[in-house]
Enzyme design. Sequence first.
Site, PDB file in Angstrom:
ATOM      1  N   SER A  18      86.068  52.940  95.363  1.00  0.00           N
ATOM      2  CA  SER A  18      86.515  52.055  94.268  1.00  0.00           C
ATOM      3  C   SER A  18      85.362  51.712  93.327  1.00  0.00           C
ATOM      4  CB  SER A  18      87.139  50.766  94.837  1.00  0.00           C
ATOM      5  OG  SER A  18      86.144  49.847  95.223  1.00  0.00           O
ATOM      6  N   SER A 143      71.187  44.972  92.036  1.00  0.00           N
ATOM      7  CA  SER A 143      71.916  44.017  91.192  1.00  0.00           C
ATOM      8  C   SER A 143      70.874  43.200  90.440  1.00  0.00           C
ATOM      9  CB  SER A 143      72.738  43.096  92.107  1.00  0.00           C
ATOM     10  OG  SER A 143      73.209  41.979  91.399  1.00  0.00           O
ATOM     11  N   TYR A 156      73.683  37.586  99.820  1.00  0.00           N
ATOM     12  CA  TYR A 156      73.779  38.774  98.950  1.00  0.00           C
ATOM     13  C   TYR A 156      72.450  38.993  98.235  1.00  0.00           C
ATOM     14  CZ  TYR A 156      75.617  41.778  95.163  1.00  0.00           C
ATOM     15  OH  TYR A 156      75.845  42.800  94.263  1.00  0.00           O
ATOM     16  N   LYS A 160      69.830  42.206  98.550  1.00  0.00           N
ATOM     17  CA  LYS A 160      69.427  43.030  97.401  1.00  0.00           C
ATOM     18  C   LYS A 160      67.912  42.925  97.171  1.00  0.00           C
ATOM     19  CE  LYS A 160      73.561  44.616  96.192  1.00  0.00           C
ATOM     20  NZ  LYS A 160      73.937  46.014  96.417  1.00  0.00           N
ATOM     21  N   THR A 191      84.914  45.243  88.467  1.00  0.00           N
ATOM     22  CA  THR A 191      85.396  45.912  89.693  1.00  0.00           C
ATOM     23  C   THR A 191      86.015  44.856  90.606  1.00  0.00           C
ATOM     24  OG1 THR A 191      83.433  45.529  91.037  1.00  0.00           O
ATOM     25  CG2 THR A 191      83.372  47.453  89.581  1.00  0.00           C
TER      26      THR A 191
END
Length: 266
Positions: A18, A143, A156, A160, A191
């Site tokens: 995806s 990111s 998160y 990263k 997304t």
Amino acid sequence: MASSYYQNKKIWLTGASSGIGEALCKTLSEYGAFLIISSRNGESLEATRKSLAHPEKCKIYPIDLSNPENVEKVSSLVLKAEGPIDMLINNAGISQRDYVINTATEVDRQLMEVNYFANIAIAKKLLPSMLERGSGHFVIMSSVTGHLGTPMRSGYAASKHALHGFYDSLRAETEPNGIKTTIICPGYIQTNISINALTGDGSPQNKMDENTNKGMTPNNLAIKALNGVAKGKKEIYIGGKEILGIYIKRYMPWLYYRIIRNYKKP
Ligand SMILES: NC(=O)c1ccc[n+]([C@@H]2O[C@H](COP(=O)([O-])OP(=O)(O)OC[C@H]3O[C@@H](n4cnc5c(N)ncnc54)[C@H](OP(=O)(O)O)[C@@H]3O)[C@@H](O)[C@H]2O)c1
């Protein structure tokens, strides 16, 4: 031209079912690459394969990045059956939407397992054959959050940031051996990332964030990212004005600390 860099290259791409991964696959297939695609959901991977310009140049290897034994098994299989691999695009990832105070440490571990440990385990698996051949390209989907922490992204952001530490070291060690490493840092991209993002108890948020919904399309991101990768860039920043955050933190950290303290929208 970027496309010639990818022509007939054998590329293993994770997170192909995806969003950004799917868009990268479509563009890479148009550029003539041979693709090996992975994620958990075999049916969605098959849908990605069917949508490609050259489905005959694509093989599917389902993988669960949260399971270290499965990562070891599938990466050994891919290397044995499909190797040598010219490029690894470590794109799969899960995000987070909750405050530190509400987040179980188990959720932090899950984020690190999928976004960091599985990512580097696959890279380490492919590294010996790249060193042997004196060529290869690691492409890592980080990111903006790989450069700065924001509210509700503690685990998160940590995962990263860890990727930057690891791959900066890997690049320094292996660049003299002909191996390239490119880290991509997107801003908001349209997304399902926010829908799939984990809340404090590990359940998905199941909600589209406003900023994500208004973000750049994955197709635009794919074209820009692949141009930068083909040029051998070490880091690429792609998105809207949120990208400025990287420069503000680097050159005016006092301003970043002030802005981010008052940052409310996820
Ligand atoms: N969208 C953004 O705004 C944005 C911004 C910066 C960075 N990124 C990064 O871009 C990358 C792709 O995210 P996206 O935006 O395209 O989100 P997405 O649509 O949610 O896609 C995430 C992909 O990762 C795969 N994945 C998740 N958990 C997995 C697991 N345990 N094992 C194997 N595969 C797994 C998913 O496939 P299955 O569900 O089939 O396993 C899916 O293909 C991520 O690394 C993300 O951190 C996104």
